[in-house]
Motif scaffolding. Structure first.
Motif, PDB file in Angstrom:
ATOM      1  N   GLN A  96       0.893  -1.247  -0.025  1.00 11.03           N
ATOM      2  CA  GLN A  96      -0.047   0.006   0.032  1.00 11.03           C
ATOM      3  C   GLN A  96       0.813   1.136   0.021  1.00 11.03           C
ATOM      4  O   GLN A  96       1.858   1.489   0.809  1.00 11.03           O
ATOM      5  CB  GLN A  96      -0.865  -0.178   1.360  1.00 11.03           C
ATOM      6  N   VAL A  97       0.496   1.992  -1.083  1.00 13.02           N
ATOM      7  CA  VAL A  97       1.313   3.410  -1.024  1.00 13.02           C
ATOM      8  C   VAL A  97       0.994   4.418  -0.112  1.00 13.02           C
ATOM      9  O   VAL A  97      -0.137   4.639   0.325  1.00 13.02           O
ATOM     10  CB  VAL A  97       1.233   4.033  -2.477  1.00 13.02           C
ATOM     11  N   GLN A  98       1.756   4.797   0.634  1.00  9.71           N
ATOM     12  CA  GLN A  98       1.584   5.988   1.730  1.00  9.71           C
ATOM     13  C   GLN A  98       2.445   7.268   1.217  1.00  9.71           C
ATOM     14  O   GLN A  98       3.724   6.946   0.976  1.00  9.71           O
ATOM     15  CB  GLN A  98       1.778   5.726   3.071  1.00  9.71           C
ATOM     16  N   MET A  99       1.753   8.287   1.223  1.00  8.17           N
ATOM     17  CA  MET A  99       2.841   9.607   1.292  1.00  8.17           C
ATOM     18  C   MET A  99       2.407  10.524   2.263  1.00  8.17           C
ATOM     19  O   MET A  99       1.080  10.991   2.371  1.00  8.17           O
ATOM     20  CB  MET A  99       2.634  10.283  -0.206  1.00  8.17           C
ATOM     21  N   VAL A 100       3.209  11.096   3.132  1.00  4.46           N
ATOM     22  CA  VAL A 100       2.844  11.714   4.136  1.00  4.46           C
ATOM     23  C   VAL A 100       3.560  13.034   4.164  1.00  4.46           C
ATOM     24  O   VAL A 100       4.986  13.038   4.413  1.00  4.46           O
ATOM     25  CB  VAL A 100       3.041  11.067   5.874  1.00  4.46           C
ATOM     26  N   GLU A 101       2.761  14.232   4.313  1.00 10.44           N
ATOM     27  CA  GLU A 101       3.345  15.254   4.187  1.00 10.44           C
ATOM     28  C   GLU A 101       3.606  16.016   5.702  1.00 10.44           C
ATOM     29  O   GLU A 101       2.816  15.899   6.494  1.00 10.44           O
ATOM     30  CB  GLU A 101       2.462  16.353   3.590  1.00 10.44           C
ATOM     31  N   SER A 102       4.587  16.895   5.831  1.00  7.72           N
ATOM     32  CA  SER A 102       4.736  17.458   6.966  1.00  7.72           C
ATOM     33  C   SER A 102       5.513  18.851   6.626  1.00  7.72           C
ATOM     34  O   SER A 102       6.151  18.947   5.714  1.00  7.72           O
ATOM     35  CB  SER A 102       5.424  16.427   7.915  1.00  7.72           C
ATOM     36  N   GLY A 103       5.385  19.764   7.843  1.00  7.77           N
ATOM     37  CA  GLY A 103       6.197  20.894   7.615  1.00  7.77           C
ATOM     38  C   GLY A 103       5.569  22.033   7.420  1.00  7.77           C
ATOM     39  O   GLY A 103       6.089  23.234   7.285  1.00  7.77           O
ATOM     40  N   GLY A 104       4.209  21.930   7.135  1.00  2.44           N
ATOM     41  CA  GLY A 104       3.275  23.214   6.826  1.00  2.44           C
ATOM     42  C   GLY A 104       3.011  23.902   8.200  1.00  2.44           C
ATOM     43  O   GLY A 104       3.701  23.373   9.379  1.00  2.44           O
ATOM     44  N   GLY A 105       2.461  24.978   8.060  1.00  2.00           N
ATOM     45  CA  GLY A 105       2.094  25.913   9.394  1.00  2.00           C
ATOM     46  C   GLY A 105       1.739  27.065   9.046  1.00  2.00           C
ATOM     47  O   GLY A 105       1.765  27.510   7.848  1.00  2.00           O
ATOM     48  N   SER A 148      10.355  31.590   5.904  1.00  4.69           N
ATOM     49  CA  SER A 148      10.746  30.224   5.122  1.00  4.69           C
ATOM     50  C   SER A 148       9.952  29.011   5.899  1.00  4.69           C
ATOM     51  O   SER A 148       9.702  29.109   7.200  1.00  4.69           O
ATOM     52  CB  SER A 148      12.057  29.832   5.211  1.00  4.69           C
ATOM     53  N   LEU A 149       9.634  28.077   5.194  1.00  3.11           N
ATOM     54  CA  LEU A 149       9.025  26.679   5.586  1.00  3.11           C
ATOM     55  C   LEU A 149       9.633  25.638   4.750  1.00  3.11           C
ATOM     56  O   LEU A 149       9.931  25.959   3.610  1.00  3.11           O
ATOM     57  CB  LEU A 149       7.789  26.782   5.562  1.00  3.11           C
ATOM     58  N   ARG A 150       9.853  24.479   5.412  1.00  6.74           N
ATOM     59  CA  ARG A 150      10.281  23.247   4.644  1.00  6.74           C
ATOM     60  C   ARG A 150       9.380  22.354   4.606  1.00  6.74           C
ATOM     61  O   ARG A 150       9.067  21.790   5.846  1.00  6.74           O
ATOM     62  CB  ARG A 150      11.838  22.986   5.221  1.00  6.74           C
ATOM     63  N   LEU A 151       8.815  21.922   3.624  1.00  4.74           N
ATOM     64  CA  LEU A 151       7.825  20.785   3.300  1.00  4.74           C
ATOM     65  C   LEU A 151       8.490  19.450   3.047  1.00  4.74           C
ATOM     66  O   LEU A 151       9.671  19.395   2.329  1.00  4.74           O
ATOM     67  CB  LEU A 151       6.873  21.066   2.351  1.00  4.74           C
ATOM     68  N   SER A 152       8.064  18.523   3.761  1.00  5.22           N
ATOM     69  CA  SER A 152       8.697  16.984   3.544  1.00  5.22           C
ATOM     70  C   SER A 152       7.340  16.270   3.209  1.00  5.22           C
ATOM     71  O   SER A 152       6.526  16.385   3.565  1.00  5.22           O
ATOM     72  CB  SER A 152       9.392  16.511   4.729  1.00  5.22           C
ATOM     73  N   CYS A 153       7.946  15.209   2.416  1.00  5.86           N
ATOM     74  CA  CYS A 153       6.907  14.193   2.013  1.00  5.86           C
ATOM     75  C   CYS A 153       7.717  12.980   1.914  1.00  5.86           C
ATOM     76  O   CYS A 153       8.361  12.471   1.251  1.00  5.86           O
ATOM     77  CB  CYS A 153       6.451  14.410   0.502  1.00  5.86           C
ATOM     78  N   THR A 154       7.248  12.002   3.103  1.00  7.21           N
ATOM     79  CA  THR A 154       7.817  10.799   3.145  1.00  7.21           C
ATOM     80  C   THR A 154       7.038   9.705   2.552  1.00  7.21           C
ATOM     81  O   THR A 154       5.719   9.617   2.891  1.00  7.21           O
ATOM     82  CB  THR A 154       7.984  10.484   4.679  1.00  7.21           C
ATOM     83  N   GLN A 181      11.556  23.409  -0.173  1.00  7.81           N
ATOM     84  CA  GLN A 181      12.240  24.596   0.609  1.00  7.81           C
ATOM     85  C   GLN A 181      11.497  25.904   0.191  1.00  7.81           C
ATOM     86  O   GLN A 181      11.639  26.344  -1.129  1.00  7.81           O
ATOM     87  CB  GLN A 181      13.707  24.822   0.429  1.00  7.81           C
ATOM     88  N   MET A 182      10.781  26.600   0.952  1.00  4.20           N
ATOM     89  CA  MET A 182      10.118  27.655   0.541  1.00  4.20           C
ATOM     90  C   MET A 182      10.561  29.065   1.175  1.00  4.20           C
ATOM     91  O   MET A 182      10.407  29.026   2.308  1.00  4.20           O
ATOM     92  CB  MET A 182       8.549  27.349   0.927  1.00  4.20           C
ATOM     93  N   GLN A 213      -1.282  22.079   5.208  1.00  2.74           N
ATOM     94  CA  GLN A 213      -1.481  23.457   5.344  1.00  2.74           C
ATOM     95  C   GLN A 213      -0.453  24.501   5.268  1.00  2.74           C
ATOM     96  O   GLN A 213       0.191  24.408   6.460  1.00  2.74           O
ATOM     97  CB  GLN A 213      -2.807  23.864   6.023  1.00  2.74           C
ATOM     98  N   VAL A 214      -0.409  25.351   4.536  1.00  3.21           N
ATOM     99  CA  VAL A 214       0.367  26.368   4.760  1.00  3.21           C
ATOM    100  C   VAL A 214      -0.125  27.926   4.850  1.00  3.21           C
ATOM    101  O   VAL A 214      -1.031  27.976   3.854  1.00  3.21           O
ATOM    102  CB  VAL A 214       1.538  26.623   3.442  1.00  3.21           C
ATOM    103  N   THR A 215       0.058  28.506   5.700  1.00  3.36           N
ATOM    104  CA  THR A 215      -0.555  29.866   5.905  1.00  3.36           C
ATOM    105  C   THR A 215       0.424  30.939   5.991  1.00  3.36           C
ATOM    106  O   THR A 215       1.341  30.804   6.882  1.00  3.36           O
ATOM    107  CB  THR A 215      -2.014  29.751   6.913  1.00  3.36           C
ATOM    108  N   VAL A 216       0.511  31.950   5.210  1.00  6.54           N
ATOM    109  CA  VAL A 216       1.208  33.088   5.497  1.00  6.54           C
ATOM    110  C   VAL A 216       0.544  34.244   5.686  1.00  6.54           C
ATOM    111  O   VAL A 216      -0.294  34.428   4.874  1.00  6.54           O
ATOM    112  CB  VAL A 216       2.174  33.211   4.033  1.00  6.54           C
ATOM    113  N   SER A 217       1.128  34.823   6.866  1.00  4.58           N
ATOM    114  CA  SER A 217       0.360  36.125   7.211  1.00  4.58           C
ATOM    115  C   SER A 217       1.143  37.414   6.811  1.00  4.58           C
ATOM    116  O   SER A 217       2.329  37.266   6.478  1.00  4.58           O
ATOM    117  CB  SER A 217       0.386  36.270   8.700  1.00  4.58           C
ATOM    118  N   SER A 218       0.345  38.165   6.331  1.00  3.20           N
ATOM    119  CA  SER A 218       0.874  39.576   5.944  1.00  3.20           C
ATOM    120  C   SER A 218       1.530  40.451   7.049  1.00  3.20           C
ATOM    121  O   SER A 218       1.165  40.206   8.373  1.00  3.20           O
ATOM    122  CB  SER A 218       0.003  40.278   5.182  1.00  3.20           C
TER     123      SER A 218
END
Length: 126
Positions: free
Chosen positions: A1-10, A17-23, A82-83, A121-126
């Motif tokens: 079974q394929v699993q792809m799990v994102e992390s690093g949002g916020g 800057s934020l760094r997202l990962s997908c394991t 890398q954002m 989820q990525v949320t960027v405030s001004s």
């Protein structure tokens, strides 16, 4: 079974800057092109950045060129984004995607996505 799990949002401030990962697991990572897509409320899902299974080719949306960097680690079966210099318009749900086919020249738009992550989820405030 394929699993792809994102992390690093916020939550980040504009200019931050934020760094997202997908394991990933359950797929032969080196056989798949990988990508990041995003969807903001009321908008269609769009390709942000994609990377060829060889790692030698990448594609970026014009809106993130020079600010975002995609990379992959085959030893860890993990995709990164890398954002930097984040903007409020980067606010969206970000999804990891894997595809073993693409059409035309390599691009997110031509990637035939076989698997999707659940999103972060990525949320960027001004």
């Amino acid at each position: 079974q394929v699993q792809m799990v994102e992390s690093g949002g916020g939550l980040a401030q504009a200019g931050g800057s934020l760094r997202l990962s997908c394991t990933t697991s359950g797929l032969t990572f080196s056989h798949y092109a990988m990508g990041w897509f995003r969807q903001a409320p009321g908008k269609e899902r769009e390709g942000v950045s994609c990377i060829h299974w060889s790692g030698s080719r990448t594609d970026y949306a014009d809106s993130v060129k020079g600010r975002f960097t995609i990379s992959r680690d085959s030893a860890e079966n993990t995709l990164y984004l890398q954002m930097n210099s984040l903007k409020p318009e980067d606010t969206a749900m970000y999804y990891c995607a894997a595809g073993d086919k693409y059409y035309g020249g390599f691009s997110c738009g031509g990637l035939s996505v076989a698997y999707w992550g659940q999103g972060t989820q990525v949320t960027v405030s001004s």
